[in-house]
Design an enzyme around this catalytic site. Sequence first.
Site, PDB file in Angstrom:
ATOM      1  N   HIS A  71     -29.242  22.977  62.341  1.00 47.33           N
ATOM      2  CA  HIS A  71     -28.499  22.858  63.604  1.00 47.33           C
ATOM      3  C   HIS A  71     -29.096  21.781  64.490  1.00 47.33           C
ATOM      4  O   HIS A  71     -30.304  21.553  64.510  1.00 47.33           O
ATOM      5  CB  HIS A  71     -28.445  24.202  64.344  1.00 47.33           C
ATOM      6  CG  HIS A  71     -29.759  24.739  64.828  1.00 47.33           C
ATOM      7  ND1 HIS A  71     -30.239  24.510  66.100  1.00 47.33           N
ATOM      8  CD2 HIS A  71     -30.698  25.510  64.220  1.00 47.33           C
ATOM      9  CE1 HIS A  71     -31.389  25.123  66.256  1.00 47.33           C
ATOM     10  NE2 HIS A  71     -31.699  25.735  65.126  1.00 47.33           N
ATOM     11  N   ASP A 188     -37.151  22.482  66.424  1.00 47.08           N
ATOM     12  CA  ASP A 188     -36.156  23.501  66.104  1.00 47.08           C
ATOM     13  C   ASP A 188     -34.836  23.053  66.710  1.00 47.08           C
ATOM     14  O   ASP A 188     -34.595  23.254  67.889  1.00 47.08           O
ATOM     15  CB  ASP A 188     -36.623  24.837  66.678  1.00 47.08           C
ATOM     16  CG  ASP A 188     -35.599  25.941  66.584  1.00 47.08           C
ATOM     17  OD1 ASP A 188     -34.661  25.824  65.784  1.00 47.08           O
ATOM     18  OD2 ASP A 188     -35.724  26.917  67.346  1.00 47.08           O
ATOM     19  N   GLU A 222     -26.180  27.385  67.051  1.00 45.80           N
ATOM     20  CA  GLU A 222     -27.173  28.284  66.471  1.00 45.80           C
ATOM     21  C   GLU A 222     -27.973  29.011  67.546  1.00 45.80           C
ATOM     22  O   GLU A 222     -28.274  30.199  67.417  1.00 45.80           O
ATOM     23  CB  GLU A 222     -28.117  27.510  65.555  1.00 45.80           C
ATOM     24  CG  GLU A 222     -29.001  28.395  64.668  1.00 45.80           C
ATOM     25  CD  GLU A 222     -30.285  28.883  65.334  1.00 45.80           C
ATOM     26  OE1 GLU A 222     -30.942  29.793  64.783  1.00 45.80           O
ATOM     27  OE2 GLU A 222     -30.645  28.354  66.411  1.00 45.80           O
TER      28      GLU A 222
END
Length: 345
Positions: A71, A188, A222
Amino acid sequence: MDISTYTDFALEKFFALSSIDSPTGYTSQAADFVKNEFEKLGYKAELTKKGGVLVTLNGENAAGGLLLEAHTDTLGAMVCEVKSNGRLKVSALGGMNANNAEGENVRIVTKFSGIFEGTCQLVNASIHVNGKYDEIKRDWETVEIVLDEDVKNAEDVKKLGICVGDIVCFEPRSRITKSGYIKSRFLDDKLSVGILLGYASYLKEEKVKLTRPVYAHITVYEEVGHGGAASVPEKIEEAISVDMGCVGDGLSCTEKQVSICAKDSRGPYSYEVVKGLIEAAKRVGADYAVDVYPHYGSDVEATLSAGSDVRHGLIGAGVYASHGYERSHRFGVENTIKLLIGYVK
């Protein structure tokens, strides 16, 4: 297996992507970048209605298809109140935490008036003035956005065109050290998007012939739990999230390894997929760890929750200080690409 060239490529694309703000709900520029990068490698890539990017890495029309998910949406915030003193109260997008947001530079993206700069600060942030500075709990009630504009009241702010619903983007501060450590907000999961681009480059340059259909889905929701809930191609039997691997107390993974998740907060991953990932890591010499993540949920679990009948797994380069100023290592990237090579082939 020397894949340093593809590791370099993955890091190059990560750094380019990290400079494009993309909090959940404001992702179109990042998605356009990702789509263009896959197309430059010669792959078919299309935007989904939700705004993600679906890429065909191998379109062989056969059973046993694999979907790789990563993502490009990140944490961030949204303006929820223009205060009477000209400061902004914000609401978190995803799991942005006020404790590590404090003191960070931000960009406020308006819908019609451009972009403005500011800083996330504690309310009454001067230590020489605020005698209770150390005692105050940091949360979204006690921190605010201080605009780098000459504003004294709410009317001044509104004249700039800043209003409720505008997006607040936090500075990523991406860098790589001489020792190979990668430091940035939003590893992330922009690091894994770079990894999938590195893997796609490997397939193309090495003229690898895959024996089953393989797709990549770069999702954009996400961080709020429904990124992987749609756009699953037909004949997919496995789906693997390529996301960050967790590093911390009680876990064995380091930033230099690829992590294989056996279970997270939502339950166990497919026993067969986890076993296959371990076997593949051993076969290609990828330095790996197997861990149980205590506070985690992934795109692929959204895929299952939406009704897809697939086996599922989760891997990723080890990342420390998740949802803060995160750190990984180029060896973690390299080992993740190695594992993808070994498992998909």
